[in-house]
Motif scaffolding. Structure first.
Motif, PDB file in Angstrom:
ATOM      1  N   LEU A 175      47.770  43.679  38.752  1.00  0.00           N
ATOM      2  CA  LEU A 175      47.484  42.616  37.789  1.00  0.00           C
ATOM      3  C   LEU A 175      46.828  41.408  38.454  1.00  0.00           C
ATOM      4  CD1 LEU A 175      50.728  42.750  35.611  1.00  0.00           C
ATOM      5  CD2 LEU A 175      48.435  43.506  34.967  1.00  0.00           C
ATOM      6  N   THR A 176      47.404  40.939  39.546  1.00  0.00           N
ATOM      7  CA  THR A 176      46.844  39.744  40.197  1.00  0.00           C
ATOM      8  C   THR A 176      45.518  40.046  40.887  1.00  0.00           C
ATOM      9  OG1 THR A 176      48.181  40.092  42.192  1.00  0.00           O
ATOM     10  CG2 THR A 176      49.076  38.602  40.524  1.00  0.00           C
ATOM     11  N   ASN A 177      45.378  41.218  41.478  1.00  0.00           N
ATOM     12  CA  ASN A 177      44.158  41.521  42.212  1.00  0.00           C
ATOM     13  C   ASN A 177      42.980  41.888  41.314  1.00  0.00           C
ATOM     14  OD1 ASN A 177      44.618  41.109  45.075  1.00  0.00           O
ATOM     15  ND2 ASN A 177      46.238  42.614  44.817  1.00  0.00           N
ATOM     16  N   VAL A 178      43.239  42.514  40.184  1.00  0.00           N
ATOM     17  CA  VAL A 178      42.133  42.790  39.255  1.00  0.00           C
ATOM     18  C   VAL A 178      41.557  41.471  38.749  1.00  0.00           C
ATOM     19  CG1 VAL A 178      41.588  43.680  36.943  1.00  0.00           C
ATOM     20  CG2 VAL A 178      42.788  45.124  38.581  1.00  0.00           C
ATOM     21  N   LEU A 179      42.436  40.560  38.360  1.00  0.00           N
ATOM     22  CA  LEU A 179      41.960  39.242  37.924  1.00  0.00           C
ATOM     23  C   LEU A 179      41.297  38.493  39.082  1.00  0.00           C
ATOM     24  CD1 LEU A 179      44.918  38.100  35.642  1.00  0.00           C
ATOM     25  CD2 LEU A 179      42.596  38.695  34.929  1.00  0.00           C
ATOM     26  N   GLY A 180      41.935  38.522  40.247  1.00  0.00           N
ATOM     27  CA  GLY A 180      41.371  37.844  41.416  1.00  0.00           C
ATOM     28  C   GLY A 180      40.021  38.411  41.815  1.00  0.00           C
ATOM     29  N   TYR A 181      39.883  39.730  41.769  1.00  0.00           N
ATOM     30  CA  TYR A 181      38.614  40.352  42.148  1.00  0.00           C
ATOM     31  C   TYR A 181      37.519  40.020  41.131  1.00  0.00           C
ATOM     32  CZ  TYR A 181      35.262  43.754  43.894  1.00  0.00           C
ATOM     33  OH  TYR A 181      34.135  44.353  44.398  1.00  0.00           O
ATOM     34  N   ALA A 182      37.882  39.980  39.851  1.00  0.00           N
ATOM     35  CA  ALA A 182      36.907  39.593  38.827  1.00  0.00           C
ATOM     36  C   ALA A 182      36.418  38.163  39.072  1.00  0.00           C
ATOM     37  CB  ALA A 182      37.523  39.720  37.437  1.00  0.00           C
ATOM     38  N   PHE A 183      37.343  37.262  39.396  1.00  0.00           N
ATOM     39  CA  PHE A 183      36.950  35.890  39.734  1.00  0.00           C
ATOM     40  C   PHE A 183      36.111  35.860  41.014  1.00  0.00           C
ATOM     41  CE2 PHE A 183      40.497  34.324  36.988  1.00  0.00           C
ATOM     42  CZ  PHE A 183      39.713  33.519  36.174  1.00  0.00           C
ATOM     43  N   TYR A 184      36.472  36.692  41.984  1.00  0.00           N
ATOM     44  CA  TYR A 184      35.711  36.781  43.236  1.00  0.00           C
ATOM     45  C   TYR A 184      34.255  37.162  42.946  1.00  0.00           C
ATOM     46  CZ  TYR A 184      34.016  38.558  47.693  1.00  0.00           C
ATOM     47  OH  TYR A 184      33.254  38.789  48.821  1.00  0.00           O
ATOM     48  N   LEU A 185      34.081  38.207  42.137  1.00  0.00           N
ATOM     49  CA  LEU A 185      32.720  38.644  41.815  1.00  0.00           C
ATOM     50  C   LEU A 185      31.947  37.555  41.070  1.00  0.00           C
ATOM     51  CD1 LEU A 185      33.334  42.355  40.756  1.00  0.00           C
ATOM     52  CD2 LEU A 185      32.325  41.515  42.894  1.00  0.00           C
ATOM     53  N   LEU A 186      32.594  36.899  40.115  1.00  0.00           N
ATOM     54  CA  LEU A 186      31.943  35.832  39.353  1.00  0.00           C
ATOM     55  C   LEU A 186      31.558  34.664  40.259  1.00  0.00           C
ATOM     56  CD1 LEU A 186      31.092  34.524  36.647  1.00  0.00           C
ATOM     57  CD2 LEU A 186      33.424  33.622  36.512  1.00  0.00           C
ATOM     58  N   LEU A 187      32.508  34.205  41.070  1.00  0.00           N
ATOM     59  CA  LEU A 187      32.249  33.040  41.922  1.00  0.00           C
ATOM     60  C   LEU A 187      31.224  33.336  43.014  1.00  0.00           C
ATOM     61  CD1 LEU A 187      35.845  31.554  42.158  1.00  0.00           C
ATOM     62  CD2 LEU A 187      33.919  30.714  40.781  1.00  0.00           C
ATOM     63  N   THR A 188      31.263  34.539  43.584  1.00  0.00           N
ATOM     64  CA  THR A 188      30.262  34.855  44.609  1.00  0.00           C
ATOM     65  C   THR A 188      28.890  35.062  43.978  1.00  0.00           C
ATOM     66  OG1 THR A 188      30.892  37.200  44.601  1.00  0.00           O
ATOM     67  CG2 THR A 188      31.851  35.783  46.322  1.00  0.00           C
ATOM     68  N   TYR A 189      28.858  35.496  42.733  1.00  0.00           N
ATOM     69  CA  TYR A 189      27.589  35.604  42.027  1.00  0.00           C
ATOM     70  C   TYR A 189      26.999  34.208  41.790  1.00  0.00           C
ATOM     71  CZ  TYR A 189      24.238  36.393  38.269  1.00  0.00           C
ATOM     72  OH  TYR A 189      23.098  36.402  37.498  1.00  0.00           O
ATOM     73  N   LEU A 190      27.850  33.268  41.417  1.00  0.00           N
ATOM     74  CA  LEU A 190      27.390  31.902  41.121  1.00  0.00           C
ATOM     75  C   LEU A 190      27.091  31.098  42.376  1.00  0.00           C
ATOM     76  CD1 LEU A 190      29.853  30.985  38.220  1.00  0.00           C
ATOM     77  CD2 LEU A 190      27.435  31.613  38.022  1.00  0.00           C
ATOM     78  N   TRP A 191      27.914  31.259  43.442  1.00  0.00           N
ATOM     79  CA  TRP A 191      27.784  30.399  44.617  1.00  0.00           C
ATOM     80  C   TRP A 191      27.501  31.128  45.918  1.00  0.00           C
ATOM     81  CZ3 TRP A 191      31.951  28.886  41.243  1.00  0.00           C
ATOM     82  CH2 TRP A 191      31.612  27.789  40.450  1.00  0.00           C
ATOM     83  N   ASP A 192      27.522  32.443  45.926  1.00  0.00           N
ATOM     84  CA  ASP A 192      27.199  33.233  47.113  1.00  0.00           C
ATOM     85  C   ASP A 192      27.921  32.750  48.380  1.00  0.00           C
ATOM     86  OD1 ASP A 192      25.993  35.375  48.433  1.00  0.00           O
ATOM     87  OD2 ASP A 192      24.335  34.113  49.134  1.00  0.00           O
ATOM     88  N   ALA A 193      29.230  32.618  48.276  1.00  0.00           N
ATOM     89  CA  ALA A 193      30.039  32.198  49.425  1.00  0.00           C
ATOM     90  C   ALA A 193      31.285  33.090  49.507  1.00  0.00           C
ATOM     91  CB  ALA A 193      30.428  30.734  49.275  1.00  0.00           C
TER      92      ALA A 193
END
Length: 144
Positions: free
Chosen positions: A26-44
């Motif tokens: 539960l925590t990692n699916v949400l965390g990974y989705a945020f990871y993909l979104l944030l790295t897409y937006l900020w590439d960090a």
């Protein structure tokens, strides 16, 4: 250790593993989705992983303490142990990103997805035997 206590210990471990996996998924699916979104937006990737790691670790402490390991020992000692385990898990995650993304050129999305699994296994073992381990007095029902 008799056969009945051995079976109970195995059942307890499997219950803990199932609960840990459920909370982790539960925590990692949400965390990974945020990871993909944030790295897409900020590439960090490493900064994003760092921020999300500590958010997930905080949620994981309370959820795993309460539901997975049903730990009611001293929260201060447990908290310090948890922090040490999480720092080790974080460093493992960071090393995997540095090695496979920066040095070997693999896509960070794939490396992070695999790192989540590797770190989760590492942290389950640390949680079971170090962070939330019961003392001999606690396991025998003797107040410590």
């Amino acid at each position: 250790m008799n056969a009945d206590s051995g079976i109970l210990s195995i059942r307890k471990t499997f219950r803990q593993l199932f609960s840990y996996a459920l909370i982790g998924i539960l925590t990692n699916v949400l965390g990974y989705a945020f990871y993909l979104l944030l790295t897409y937006l900020w590439d960090a990737p490493k900064i994003t992983m760092t921020a999300l790691y500590f958010v997930g670790a905080s949620i994981g402490f309370f959820a795993n303490r309460r539901y997975t390991f049903r730990h009611d020992g001293h929260i201060g000692v447990t908290g310090v142990r948890y922090l040490l385990a999480q720092v080790a898990g974080y460093l493992l995650n960071l090393v995997l990103l540095l090695l496979f993304v920066d040095w070997l050129g693999f896509p960070h999305q794939i490396v992070q997805a695999i790192a989540i699994i590797v770190v989760a296994i590492f942290l389950f073992v640390m949680s079971r035997f170090f962070v939330f381990a019961q003392s001999a007095a606690e396991s025998e029902g003797v107040p410590s």
